[in-house]
Each structure stands twice: as C-alpha cells, then as structure tokens.
Design an enzyme around this catalytic site. Structure first.
Site, short mmCIF file in Angstrom:
data_model
loop_
_atom_site.label_atom_id
_atom_site.label_comp_id
_atom_site.label_asym_id
_atom_site.label_seq_id
_atom_site.Cartn_x
_atom_site.Cartn_y
_atom_site.Cartn_z
N HIS A 41 4.13 1.09 9.80
CA HIS A 41 3.11 0.84 8.76
C HIS A 41 2.35 -0.41 9.17
CE1 HIS A 41 1.71 -0.50 4.76
NE2 HIS A 41 1.95 0.72 4.32
N ASP A 51 11.98 -2.71 8.60
CA ASP A 51 11.19 -2.41 7.41
C ASP A 51 11.92 -1.29 6.66
OD1 ASP A 51 9.46 -1.31 5.60
OD2 ASP A 51 7.73 -1.25 6.93
N GLN A 106 10.99 2.55 3.05
CA GLN A 106 11.15 3.97 2.78
C GLN A 106 12.60 4.42 2.91
OE1 GLN A 106 8.74 5.82 1.62
NE2 GLN A 106 6.92 4.63 2.13
N LYS A 119 8.77 1.21 -4.83
CA LYS A 119 9.09 2.54 -4.30
C LYS A 119 10.49 2.97 -4.72
CE LYS A 119 6.29 1.70 -0.16
NZ LYS A 119 4.99 2.27 -0.43
N CYS A 168 -1.86 4.01 6.05
CA CYS A 168 -1.63 2.67 6.60
C CYS A 168 -0.88 2.75 7.94
CB CYS A 168 -0.86 1.77 5.63
SG CYS A 168 -1.71 1.49 4.09
#
Ligand code: PLP
Length: 407
Positions: free
Chosen positions: A124, A201, A204, A227, A365
C-alpha cells in the site's frame, strides 16, 4: 469451526447493514477499505461522550480519571489482542501514522547514503511513500521485491535482494488488493539473520486472523482500528521495547515529556514518548470495545467464516464470462480484485452501487502493484464475517446484470 456460531445474530449487531441504498438492500463488500461497526462500539463511543468525556493523563478529577482508565484499558486490550505487552504499544491514528513513526524516529536518524530499504511490489502507498521520503533525505535507495503473476511474493528473489546494504524491510502481512497472506514469520527470520530490521503492515491481517506479533519475529507491526470494527483515526504501532527506548520522538508536545526546561526536555518512557498531544480518546476507547467484540467471536472463527465466504465468492465469480481475478495465492484473505472484459472498473462499481452493492474500484492505493499487472484499475470485493452467502449470490447476480448493460 465457523458453523458453531450464529452468524445471522452476529450480523444483526451491525445497525448499518440493515439499510437500503438506491432502494435496494445494501450488500457491503468494501470492508478492506473500512469495516462496519457493531452497536457495542457505537454505544461505547456514545457513552464516553455522554458520561465520561474528559482529557486523559492530566486532570485529577473523577472524569479525568475515568477517561484515563478507559483509554489505558484499551491499550491493554489491544496489546492482549496482539499477544504483546502494553508498554510496547504506541496508540496513534492508524497504520499510516504508525509507519511514519518508524520512518521518522527509527529510519531517518540511522540511514545514510549506501543503505537500502527493501519494499515489496504489493505494498500500500502507506508502506512505500514514507520510505521514499526517508530515502530522499538520507541518500538511501529503495529496492523492490517482486511478485509472481499469481500474486505471491517471489521468496527466492526476496532473499536474494536481502544484501548487506539493506537495513530495513517493509512488508504487508496481507495484501489489500490481492489478499495474499505473506509468510511473514519465515521472512522476518531470514531478515533477522541478515541484521535487517522489519516493519510489517498488519492493516489487513489483524481484522481477519489471530495475530501473535512477538512470535512473528518482526521489529515493528502496524495496525489500523477502523478496519477491525473500531472508529476511524485509531490504530497502533507495536515496537520491540529496545527500539522504543532508543528512538527519538517523532512529534513534540504535551504528554510525551517528563520534564520541560528551556535548557532541555526529558522525554517520557515507552510508548508515551510517541504520543504527543491530546489523542483520539473516544476513538481508542471504541477500539477497545471492538477488540472485546472480535475476541468474543474468536479470530479463528472469523478466519474460518471468511474463508468459506471467499471460497463461495470465487466459485460464483468464476462462472461469470469475461471475468479475471488478480491474485490467486494459495493462502489468501477474503479479498477479490477483478476485471471484466470490456468494462471499466469505475463503471462496474457505479452500476453495482445502483444495485445496492458497494465494492471499491480504482488502484487501491497500490499504483506499483497495478503497474505490474498492466491494468489501470480493478474492482475489489472484500468480505468480512458479517457478510452472508446470500449477499454473494446477490453480488454475482448484480454483476451479471451490469456486465450485460456495459457489453
Ligand atoms: C495494507 C494497508 N496498509 C495501510 C493502509 C492505510 O491505513 P490507514 O489509512 O488507516 O492509515 C491500508 C488502508 O487501506 C491498507 O490496506
């Protein structure tokens, strides 16, 4: 495992999912963008403003104490959710902020010309642009670990790219476009053997599977609250204690200090030294409620439920003529990016919206990733445990209908 849960009752916890859009029942398939919120989270935020609103860590009055206790309780809950210690958790506005803390407090003071930062093709922008800014200011270079056509990381190429000049690896746990679940534990082990610091990261990953951060072996792990059923503007950076102790603060201001004199300032310890100013108090208390909510369902059950939904959606979508799915990793989260021959992704998403189906279209993104596939945009349907099999049928029926309109 997911069959032991009453998923219809769980879905009923989400007030927004009962609404209509353009006169049709909403089918919300954009949870990778932001997740919907259960009533428990909405009520917790509402109750904070109605009953407890005060600033944290400053006032000795009752409201100040209540706000501080609830805010710090959220830090403890979030740390528990990640199997981490609360002293290693910096609360911040989300993954973007968390990665920027590492960029400005860890990388900027350390990196120099001749050093390299390794990022993967599937990142991202939040895990690319901060490193470009660091590279510009330090003279370091960015190296890219490529992916294969199926959306998996080319591990041989990744390990070959871990040369002695690489000081930092920035990698998504789960891709927001392809759904690929990267083998971060193995990758972090290889990085550590080579003395490379790792930033994962987890935006997700944390909403969709159990994450045991210390056992992953990374140095930093970033998450975003909105999220994972929490409010926007919430999230955290997990960092190894030794990093937090050694890093200079990124932002200066109130609450991140022990003592301020014009001759010099003594900074606070641990995560607090990275939390300058008044934080998103209500938001993080809401995130604490979201963590309670997800934990009560169980992350293994959520993962299993979403795997079922993904399998169903894959099966149905494969029957749609002219449809191409990007990202076919064997280990994949419930995210499907797709293209339909002869139809632009934005047109598809606009017409699907008129059918009540919310999907995201565009580049998500992740410009470099779409450049790899040579496509200008995709549609992305992303699922969460509160989606239903019936919604998948409605989504695919709507897709068939709009495909004909565009053909
Ligand atoms: C993989 C990934 N990283 C980072 C981000 C940025 O998260 P935020 O905007 O909440 O900081 C997102 C959000 O879409 C994401 O999917």
């Amino acid at each position: 495992m997911s069959t032991t849960h009453d998923w219809a009752a769980i879905r009923a916890d989400f007030p927004l999912l009962t609404r209509e859009v353009h006169g049709k029942p909403l089918v919300y398939l954009d949870s990778a963008n932001t997740g919907q919120k259960p009533a428990k989270v909405i009520d917790t935020v509402d109750d904070f403003f109605r009953q407890h609103n005060a600033n944290v860590s400053r006032a000795v009055h009752a409201l100040g104490t209540e706000a501080t206790e609830a805010y710090e309780a959220s830090r403890t809950k979030l740390a528990g959710f990640l199997k981490a210690h609360r002293d290693e958790l910096v609360l911040c506005s989300g993954t973007t902020f968390a990665i920027n803390i590492v960029a400005y407090s860890w990388a900027l003071p350390r990196l120099k010309a001749g050093d390299a930062i390794l990022v993967s093709r599937m990142e991202h922008h939040a895990n690319i642009v901060p490193w470009q800014l660091v590279a510009e200011r330090t003279g370091a270079v960015i190296k890219v670990a490529e992916i294969r056509e199926d959306g998996t990381l080319d591990l041989d190429a990744l390990y070959a790219a871990m040369t002695p000049d690489v000081k930092l690896l920035a990698l998504a746990h789960v891709s927001n476009v392809l759904g690929t679940v990267n083998p971060v534990k193995e990758i972090c082990r290889e990085a550590r053997r080579r003395g490379i610091t790792t930033v994962i990261d987890g935006s997700q990953a944390a909403p969709h599977r159990a994450v045991d951060v210390p056992s992953l072996g990374c140095d930093f792990y970033a998450i975003t609250g909105h999220k994972m059923c929490g409010p926007t503007g919430t999230g955290a950076l997990w960092a190894r204690r030794e990093h937090l102790a050694a890093m200079p603060p990124f932002l200066g201001g109130g609450e991140m200090i022990k003592e301020v004199r014009f001759a010099g300032t003594v900074f606070n310890d641990g995560p607090h030294r990275f939390e300058a100013g008044t934080p998103n108090i209500a938001g993080h208390i809401g995130l604490g409620a979201a963590v309670d909510y997800l934990s009560a369902i169980g992350m293994d059950a959520i993962e299993a439920r979403e795997a079922e939904l993904l399998a169903h959606a894959n099966e149905e979508l494969r029957k749609v003529d002219g449809l191409r799915i990007l990202g076919e990793a064997p280990e994949k989260a419930a995210v499907i990016s797709f293209l339909v021959a002869g139809a632009h992704a934005h047109d598809l998403a606009t017409l699907l919206d008129l059918e009540g189906v919310a999907v995201r279209s565009g580049q998500h993104c992740a410009h470099p990733l779409l450049q790899f596939y040579g496509v200008p945009a995709t549609c992305r349907a992303s699922f969460a445990f509160y989606n239903t099999h019936d919604e998948i049928e409605r989504f695919v029926a709507a897709l068939r209908k709009v495909r004909h309109l565009l053909a």
